[in-house]
Structure formats: C-alpha cells, structure tokens
Design a protein around this motif. Structure first.
Motif, PDB file in Angstrom:
ATOM      1  N   SER A  90       6.204  -1.630  -5.096  1.00 24.45           N
ATOM      2  CA  SER A  90       5.016  -1.018  -4.512  1.00 24.45           C
ATOM      3  C   SER A  90       4.195  -0.402  -5.631  1.00 24.45           C
ATOM      4  O   SER A  90       4.759   0.122  -6.594  1.00 24.45           O
ATOM      5  CB  SER A  90       5.424   0.066  -3.504  1.00 24.45           C
ATOM      6  OG  SER A  90       4.268   0.632  -2.917  1.00 24.45           O
ATOM      7  N   GLU A  91       2.888  -0.504  -5.496  1.00 26.47           N
ATOM      8  CA  GLU A  91       2.041   0.152  -6.478  1.00 26.47           C
ATOM      9  C   GLU A  91       1.931   1.617  -6.091  1.00 26.47           C
ATOM     10  O   GLU A  91       1.485   1.933  -4.989  1.00 26.47           O
ATOM     11  CB  GLU A  91       0.646  -0.488  -6.494  1.00 26.47           C
ATOM     12  CG  GLU A  91       0.694  -1.964  -6.807  1.00 26.47           C
ATOM     13  CD  GLU A  91      -0.676  -2.552  -7.102  1.00 26.47           C
ATOM     14  OE1 GLU A  91      -1.644  -1.773  -7.229  1.00 26.47           O
ATOM     15  OE2 GLU A  91      -0.777  -3.791  -7.208  1.00 26.47           O
ATOM     16  N   PRO A  92       2.358   2.519  -6.980  1.00 22.41           N
ATOM     17  CA  PRO A  92       2.371   3.944  -6.614  1.00 22.41           C
ATOM     18  C   PRO A  92       0.995   4.481  -6.226  1.00 22.41           C
ATOM     19  O   PRO A  92       0.904   5.425  -5.450  1.00 22.41           O
ATOM     20  CB  PRO A  92       2.926   4.634  -7.857  1.00 22.41           C
ATOM     21  CG  PRO A  92       2.876   3.631  -8.948  1.00 22.41           C
ATOM     22  CD  PRO A  92       2.900   2.288  -8.311  1.00 22.41           C
ATOM     23  N   GLU A  93      -0.061   3.877  -6.749  1.00 29.62           N
ATOM     24  CA  GLU A  93      -1.407   4.323  -6.348  1.00 29.62           C
ATOM     25  C   GLU A  93      -1.654   4.036  -4.878  1.00 29.62           C
ATOM     26  O   GLU A  93      -2.428   4.729  -4.223  1.00 29.62           O
ATOM     27  CB  GLU A  93      -2.478   3.609  -7.193  1.00 29.62           C
ATOM     28  CG  GLU A  93      -2.565   4.158  -8.585  1.00 29.62           C
ATOM     29  CD  GLU A  93      -4.002   4.170  -9.107  1.00 29.62           C
ATOM     30  OE1 GLU A  93      -4.918   3.778  -8.355  1.00 29.62           O
ATOM     31  OE2 GLU A  93      -4.183   4.577 -10.259  1.00 29.62           O
ATOM     32  N   THR A  94      -1.004   3.009  -4.381  1.00 28.16           N
ATOM     33  CA  THR A  94      -1.143   2.649  -2.969  1.00 28.16           C
ATOM     34  C   THR A  94      -0.091   3.370  -2.134  1.00 28.16           C
ATOM     35  O   THR A  94      -0.409   4.004  -1.126  1.00 28.16           O
ATOM     36  CB  THR A  94      -0.971   1.129  -2.781  1.00 28.16           C
ATOM     37  OG1 THR A  94      -1.881   0.470  -3.665  1.00 28.16           O
ATOM     38  CG2 THR A  94      -1.255   0.727  -1.352  1.00 28.16           C
ATOM     39  N   HIS A 153       8.215   0.842  -8.849  1.00 29.06           N
ATOM     40  CA  HIS A 153       6.787   1.125  -9.027  1.00 29.06           C
ATOM     41  C   HIS A 153       6.175   0.068  -9.934  1.00 29.06           C
ATOM     42  O   HIS A 153       6.549  -0.043 -11.105  1.00 29.06           O
ATOM     43  CB  HIS A 153       6.587   2.521  -9.635  1.00 29.06           C
ATOM     44  CG  HIS A 153       6.715   3.623  -8.630  1.00 29.06           C
ATOM     45  ND1 HIS A 153       6.796   4.950  -8.985  1.00 29.06           N
ATOM     46  CD2 HIS A 153       6.758   3.601  -7.275  1.00 29.06           C
ATOM     47  CE1 HIS A 153       6.882   5.706  -7.887  1.00 29.06           C
ATOM     48  NE2 HIS A 153       6.866   4.901  -6.840  1.00 29.06           N
ATOM     49  N   SER A 180       3.694   5.378  -3.080  1.00 28.51           N
ATOM     50  CA  SER A 180       4.737   5.722  -4.051  1.00 28.51           C
ATOM     51  C   SER A 180       5.989   6.227  -3.342  1.00 28.51           C
ATOM     52  O   SER A 180       5.985   6.460  -2.133  1.00 28.51           O
ATOM     53  CB  SER A 180       4.230   6.825  -4.983  1.00 28.51           C
ATOM     54  OG  SER A 180       4.172   8.045  -4.267  1.00 28.51           O
ATOM     55  N   ASN A 200       2.614  -2.120 -11.475  1.00 24.81           N
ATOM     56  CA  ASN A 200       1.204  -1.987 -11.835  1.00 24.81           C
ATOM     57  C   ASN A 200       0.838  -0.537 -12.164  1.00 24.81           C
ATOM     58  O   ASN A 200      -0.172  -0.015 -11.693  1.00 24.81           O
ATOM     59  CB  ASN A 200       0.324  -2.517 -10.694  1.00 24.81           C
ATOM     60  CG  ASN A 200      -0.988  -3.058 -11.215  1.00 24.81           C
ATOM     61  OD1 ASN A 200      -1.241  -3.080 -12.427  1.00 24.81           O
ATOM     62  ND2 ASN A 200      -1.850  -3.472 -10.306  1.00 24.81           N
ATOM     63  N   CYS A 201       1.713   0.088 -12.943  1.00 21.30           N
ATOM     64  CA  CYS A 201       1.490   1.486 -13.317  1.00 21.30           C
ATOM     65  C   CYS A 201       2.117   1.704 -14.687  1.00 21.30           C
ATOM     66  O   CYS A 201       2.713   0.795 -15.253  1.00 21.30           O
ATOM     67  CB  CYS A 201       2.131   2.410 -12.283  1.00 21.30           C
ATOM     68  SG  CYS A 201       3.922   2.167 -12.153  1.00 21.30           S
ATOM     69  N   ASP A 249       5.283   9.338  -1.625  1.00 22.46           N
ATOM     70  CA  ASP A 249       4.627   9.117  -0.324  1.00 22.46           C
ATOM     71  C   ASP A 249       5.672   8.844   0.748  1.00 22.46           C
ATOM     72  O   ASP A 249       5.570   9.326   1.882  1.00 22.46           O
ATOM     73  CB  ASP A 249       3.641   7.938  -0.403  1.00 22.46           C
ATOM     74  CG  ASP A 249       2.469   8.233  -1.333  1.00 22.46           C
ATOM     75  OD1 ASP A 249       2.077   9.410  -1.433  1.00 22.46           O
ATOM     76  OD2 ASP A 249       1.949   7.287  -1.950  1.00 22.46           O
TER      77      ASP A 249
END
Length: 154
Positions: free
Chosen positions: A8-12, A54, A14, A56-57, A17
DNA sequence: GCCAACGTTGGC
DNA sequence: GCCAACGTTGGC
C-alpha cells in the motif's frame, strides 16, 4: 496458515491509517489485478498473516503485520460509478473483483526496508516474490521460512 | 490468437 | 519526475 505480503502506498493508506480504523480493521479494496485478486479470493484464509508493505515512498519496506479476518468477497467499489476504482465490467451478479478484511496486528519494532531485504535475495530470501525482478504485484505469497527470517531481522 | 499500443506500478 | 517492467486492450 499461509503468509502474504500486501502493498500500500502510505500516502494513500498507511499502517497508521489501519491502526486508526474502527476495530483496527478495514477492507482491502481497489485491487484490479487478476493474480492479486486470485490470492484474495482463493488463497487467503481467516487467520492468515500478512506483511503490510509501504510502497512508492522513502524508504519502501515492510512496516507491520496484519491478519486476514474475512475471506474474499466482492469489492463493492467496482460497482460505484463515482469510485476511483469503478469497473463497468464488474457487476454485482458476477463480480470481477474481490477483497478481504484485514486487521492491524502490530508495527514492526523497526521497518525493514526493501534495500535490507535485497541483501538476502541470493541467500535466505531467495525466491521471495517481492524481490523477483520487476515484481509489481500488490499481493504476493511469503513462505513460512521467509516469514520467520524477516521477523528475525527486527 | 498475435502483438503493438497503452496504462500502471513503483523503485530510483 | 523518469522510465523499465509488465499487464491489459483492441485491431487485425
């Protein structure tokens, strides 16, 4: 009991979350890849554990552990015209996409970065799907041996 | 059924 | 932001 890795992308979304969700549980929606769907629909069992990865970070890596608490069921976001993951080719009578429910278990004592995992790609973690060349699959299987080895890195 | 074009993923 | 890898789509 099987082990998995879910990206999962943490910006979307995390691991924090997830921990903040009611019952620390959410549905893993939005997967639009057949291989990943098949893992959720056919492979995952209640009680299976998965690494929360995580992507794309900076840095990409494993952040924590989650548990599969509900097995595959239709991903309703595919039916919603207004949803980003809407797919007109999936309909409730014959759903194309599936999801599972995952529950937060814990964060790792420290995140294990992709860079660190790669150090073992020709050794203890040989064959780990995450490390296969060019693997972009958002859900992959992890062997019990690899699972234990990674947790021992903590 | 082939395969070029296209879109997405995700590390860097 | 770039771009390699690779899954999907659609013309033929």
């Amino acid at each position: 009991m099987n082990y998995w890795l879910m990206k999962s992308e943490p910006e979307t979304f995390s691991i924090d979350d997830l921990e903040a969700c009611p019952k620390k549980t959410t549905h893993w929606d939005g997967v639009r890849n057949y291989q990943a769907r098949n893992f959720m629909r056919d492979g995952m069992r209640r009680g299976d554990l998965a690494f929360f990865y995580h992507s794309n970070c900076e840095p990409p890596g494993i952040a924590g552990v989650v548990k599969i608490v509900k097995t595959g069921y239709p991903d309703h976001t595919a039916f919603d015209v207004h949803d980003q993951h809407y797919d007109p080719q999936s309909d409730p009578a014959k759903p194309r996409w599936y999801m599972v429910d995952v529950q937060f278990q814990r964060k790792l004592k420290r995140p294990i970065s992709l860079e660190e995992l790669r150090k073992y790609s020709n050794g203890a973690l040989e064959g780990l799907a995450l490390l296969q060349r060019g693997n972009r699959l958002s859900i992959t299987a992890v062997s019990a041996t690899h699972w234990k080895f990674i947790l021992a890195l903590e």
